[in-house]
Design an enzyme around this catalytic site. Structure first.
Site, PDB file in Angstrom:
ATOM      1  N   CYS A   2       0.828  -1.253   0.107  1.00 59.02           N
ATOM      2  CA  CYS A   2       0.157   0.023  -0.079  1.00 59.02           C
ATOM      3  C   CYS A   2       0.897   1.219   0.012  1.00 59.02           C
ATOM      4  O   CYS A   2       1.478   1.522   0.992  1.00 59.02           O
ATOM      5  CB  CYS A   2      -0.950  -0.008   1.233  1.00 59.02           C
ATOM      6  SG  CYS A   2      -1.834   1.556   1.454  1.00 59.02           S
ATOM      7  N   GLU A 107      -3.953   1.333  -6.150  1.00 60.52           N
ATOM      8  CA  GLU A 107      -2.989   0.465  -6.858  1.00 60.52           C
ATOM      9  C   GLU A 107      -3.199   0.279  -8.186  1.00 60.52           C
ATOM     10  O   GLU A 107      -4.139   1.172  -8.828  1.00 60.52           O
ATOM     11  CB  GLU A 107      -3.652  -1.112  -6.338  1.00 60.52           C
ATOM     12  CG  GLU A 107      -3.513  -1.377  -4.806  1.00 60.52           C
ATOM     13  CD  GLU A 107      -2.137  -1.480  -4.310  1.00 60.52           C
ATOM     14  OE1 GLU A 107      -1.090  -1.287  -5.113  1.00 60.52           O
ATOM     15  OE2 GLU A 107      -1.871  -1.792  -3.275  1.00 60.52           O
TER      16      GLU A 107
END
Length: 239
Positions: A2, A107
């Site tokens: 992340c 992402e």
């Protein structure tokens, strides 16, 4: 991994959602493109009162024993599988767990050797949520100052994230916030380090300009026409 997330909620919304009732909340605004090495609000228990508080910390954990701050560049995430034993995180995991407020995380899906598409992943409800995080206090002896830093724990992806990336941040249901923050308990909450329920999450392609950390505006989260069109959670959702 992340490495970027979204915090659309302002300090009042975050204080309400995380039930922070202290006399003062640091001043911060929303960010649609949160990057490592920036200062962000986290929620932890006050050492004296044991009540929840919001504190600004820099993303990229620096262990208390580190000789310099450079390690913070590689510790923005901690793996759930090794967080209890890794030297950089094990003490913070036992004693300094925190929540990292977010509304979505980002992402990039690899299409080919030269092409990646950015996606935002959020709850279908549009509600904010808390990443499972760890915090640390590092003393810079040379400067005679201290620096507060944090990391986000990651785990295996759920069905929504798997087409995009092989890791996702640990998102805690609101019912588990207290368990995660309670470092006084003798039981370490390892069972909370799991993928969030996929049927409660959604993902959509966003503006590729979000790849540049200098860009920070709500337009970056608008759904792109190359993916099936659905109303954006960030257009009209109430605060």
């Amino acid at each position: 991994m992340c490495g970027r997330y979204v915090r659309r909620s302002d300090k009042q919304r975050i204080a309400e959602h995380f039930h922070v009732y202290g006399p003062s909340v640091p001043d911060f605004g929303p960010s649609w493109n949160v990057a490592p090495q920036t200062f962000q609000p986290i929620v932890r228990l006050n050492r004296d009162t044991r009540e929840r508080e919001i504190v600004m910390m820099r993303w990229g954990l620096i262990p208390y024993w580190a000789k310099g701050p450079q390690i913070g560049l590689s510790t923005i995430n901690a793996k759930a599988e090794t967080v209890a034993t890794a030297p950089s995180f094990r003490e913070a995991f036992k004693r300094r767990r925190c929540l990292v407020p977010a509304d979505a995380f980002l992402e990039w899906q690899k299409i080919d050797a030269k092409t990646k598409k950015p996606f935002a992943i959020a709850l279908k409800s549009g509600e904010p949520y808390g990443f499972a995080g760890l915090s640390e206090r590092w003393h810079d002896k040379a400067a005679g100052a201290e620096l507060l830093t944090f990391t986000v724990i990651t785990t295996d992806p759920n069905a929504v994230v798997e087409p995009l990336h092989n890791r996702m941040p640990v998102i805690l249901p609101e019912r588990d916030y207290s368990r995660w923050l309670d470092v006084d308990s003798s039981q370490i909450p390892m069972d909370l380090l799991r993928p969030y329920e996929a049927d409660q999450m959604t993902a959509w392609e966003v503006d590729k300009r979000i790849g540049n950390v200098r860009n920070d505006s709500p337009e970056l989260l608008e759904e792109q026409s190359t993916t099936p069109k659905e109303p954006s959670l960030f257009d009209d959702a109430p605060l």
